[in-house]
Scaffold this motif. Structure first.
Motif, PDB file in Angstrom:
ATOM      1  N   ASN A 192      18.477 -39.020  -4.956  1.00  0.00           N
ATOM      2  CA  ASN A 192      17.936 -38.142  -4.054  1.00  0.00           C
ATOM      3  C   ASN A 192      17.103 -36.903  -4.558  1.00  0.00           C
ATOM      4  OD1 ASN A 192      18.961 -39.272  -1.642  1.00  0.00           O
ATOM      5  ND2 ASN A 192      20.758 -38.071  -1.729  1.00  0.00           N
ATOM      6  N   ILE A 193      16.130 -36.651  -3.908  1.00  0.00           N
ATOM      7  CA  ILE A 193      15.146 -35.597  -4.582  1.00  0.00           C
ATOM      8  C   ILE A 193      15.266 -34.265  -3.555  1.00  0.00           C
ATOM      9  CG2 ILE A 193      12.855 -35.031  -4.964  1.00  0.00           C
ATOM     10  CD1 ILE A 193      12.215 -37.867  -5.988  1.00  0.00           C
ATOM     11  N   ASN A 194      15.768 -33.182  -4.229  1.00  0.00           N
ATOM     12  CA  ASN A 194      15.763 -31.842  -3.473  1.00  0.00           C
ATOM     13  C   ASN A 194      15.508 -30.914  -4.288  1.00  0.00           C
ATOM     14  OD1 ASN A 194      18.314 -31.191  -4.584  1.00  0.00           O
ATOM     15  ND2 ASN A 194      19.197 -32.704  -2.918  1.00  0.00           N
ATOM     16  N   PHE A 195      15.229 -29.857  -3.646  1.00  0.00           N
ATOM     17  CA  PHE A 195      15.147 -28.496  -4.743  1.00  0.00           C
ATOM     18  C   PHE A 195      16.249 -28.439  -5.901  1.00  0.00           C
ATOM     19  CE2 PHE A 195      12.439 -27.459  -1.305  1.00  0.00           C
ATOM     20  CZ  PHE A 195      11.185 -27.092  -1.849  1.00  0.00           C
TER      21      PHE A 195
ATOM     22  N   ARG B  36      12.392 -35.266  -0.175  1.00  0.00           N
ATOM     23  CA  ARG B  36      13.683 -35.113   0.296  1.00  0.00           C
ATOM     24  C   ARG B  36      13.933 -35.625   1.459  1.00  0.00           C
ATOM     25  NH1 ARG B  36      14.863 -28.756   1.285  1.00  0.00           N
ATOM     26  NH2 ARG B  36      13.362 -28.395   2.928  1.00  0.00           N
ATOM     27  N   LEU B  37      12.907 -35.912   2.428  1.00  0.00           N
ATOM     28  CA  LEU B  37      13.032 -36.640   3.841  1.00  0.00           C
ATOM     29  C   LEU B  37      13.209 -38.074   3.655  1.00  0.00           C
ATOM     30  CD1 LEU B  37      10.709 -34.246   5.779  1.00  0.00           C
ATOM     31  CD2 LEU B  37      13.177 -34.111   5.734  1.00  0.00           C
ATOM     32  N   GLN B  38      12.721 -38.619   2.506  1.00  0.00           N
ATOM     33  CA  GLN B  38      12.624 -40.107   2.371  1.00  0.00           C
ATOM     34  C   GLN B  38      13.872 -40.578   1.835  1.00  0.00           C
ATOM     35  OE1 GLN B  38       9.404 -40.748  -0.215  1.00  0.00           O
ATOM     36  NE2 GLN B  38       7.824 -39.952   1.459  1.00  0.00           N
ATOM     37  N   LYS B  39      14.208 -41.777   2.143  1.00  0.00           N
ATOM     38  CA  LYS B  39      15.392 -42.383   1.365  1.00  0.00           C
ATOM     39  C   LYS B  39      14.778 -42.570  -0.122  1.00  0.00           C
ATOM     40  CE  LYS B  39      17.759 -44.626   5.098  1.00  0.00           C
ATOM     41  NZ  LYS B  39      18.381 -45.952   5.567  1.00  0.00           N
TER      42      LYS B  39
ATOM     43  N   ARG C 283      19.434 -46.688  -1.212  1.00  0.00           N
ATOM     44  CA  ARG C 283      20.688 -45.907  -1.226  1.00  0.00           C
ATOM     45  C   ARG C 283      20.494 -44.404  -0.981  1.00  0.00           C
ATOM     46  NH1 ARG C 283      23.328 -48.388  -6.440  1.00  0.00           N
ATOM     47  NH2 ARG C 283      21.321 -47.604  -6.936  1.00  0.00           N
ATOM     48  N   ILE C 284      21.426 -43.714  -0.402  1.00  0.00           N
ATOM     49  CA  ILE C 284      21.290 -42.347  -0.284  1.00  0.00           C
ATOM     50  C   ILE C 284      22.074 -41.640  -1.361  1.00  0.00           C
ATOM     51  CG2 ILE C 284      21.612 -40.397   1.251  1.00  0.00           C
ATOM     52  CD1 ILE C 284      20.780 -42.227   3.581  1.00  0.00           C
ATOM     53  N   ASN C 285      23.358 -41.654  -1.273  1.00  0.00           N
ATOM     54  CA  ASN C 285      24.333 -40.954  -2.516  1.00  0.00           C
ATOM     55  C   ASN C 285      24.911 -41.790  -3.361  1.00  0.00           C
ATOM     56  OD1 ASN C 285      23.679 -38.360  -1.449  1.00  0.00           O
ATOM     57  ND2 ASN C 285      25.342 -38.599   0.245  1.00  0.00           N
ATOM     58  N   ILE C 286      24.455 -43.068  -3.575  1.00  0.00           N
ATOM     59  CA  ILE C 286      25.181 -43.940  -4.434  1.00  0.00           C
ATOM     60  C   ILE C 286      24.231 -43.965  -5.711  1.00  0.00           C
ATOM     61  CG2 ILE C 286      26.055 -46.328  -4.911  1.00  0.00           C
ATOM     62  CD1 ILE C 286      26.245 -46.457  -1.573  1.00  0.00           C
ATOM     63  N   LEU C 287      24.951 -43.538  -6.769  1.00  0.00           N
ATOM     64  CA  LEU C 287      24.317 -43.381  -8.115  1.00  0.00           C
ATOM     65  C   LEU C 287      24.567 -44.546  -8.889  1.00  0.00           C
ATOM     66  CD1 LEU C 287      24.769 -39.880  -9.046  1.00  0.00           C
ATOM     67  CD2 LEU C 287      22.972 -40.525  -7.926  1.00  0.00           C
TER      68      LEU C 287
END
Length: 129
Positions: free
Chosen positions: A38-41, A69-72, A77-81
């Motif tokens: 995920n990309i966020n600040f 940050r609005l894109q998948k 996957r969203i929160n699976i690393l």
């Protein structure tokens, strides 16, 4: 006192530091994209080792992060690393911990020296009374 100090070296260093922070931020964004994170600040600031305020204050970086940050992530996957992604984040954080630990050690040494100087100066002042 110098009425006209030469601050060109300081100004040049500030410009170089800002440019390096911008390059580091873009690199972090690309690495996070490739890792499927995920990309966020917050993630960009940690990975690039810049403050969130720095990212918010640079319009191009800010708009790009807000869009991403609005894109998948690319892998859907969203929160699976993945393990490799976790390793990248862990390595980055370990490097930061090492750097901060060294900085703490340096500051503690400096603090100790300043305390010793203060004791000497106070003793001299007291002796002069």
């Amino acid at each position: 006192m110098n009425a006209h100090p030469n601050i060109s070296g300081l100004q040049q260093h500030a410009i170089q530091k800002k440019e390096q922070a911008i390059r580091s931020s873009w690199t972090a964004i690309h690495q996070l994209q490739q890792a499927g994170l995920n990309i966020n600040f917050n993630t960009v600031s940690i990975h690039a080792r810049v403050s969130k305020a720095f990212l918010y204050n640079h319009a191009e970086l800010r708009s790009n992060i807000e869009k991403l940050r609005l894109q998948k992530p690319a892998n859907g996957r969203i929160n699976i690393l993945s393990d490799s992604s976790k390793e990248v984040v862990i390595a980055s954080l370990q490097e930061r911990i090492t750097a901060l630990t060294a900085q703490i050690h340096t500051l503690q040494n400096e603090n100790q020296l300043l305390k010793q100087r203060l004791q000497v100066d106070l003793k001299q002042s007291y002796d002069q009374l």
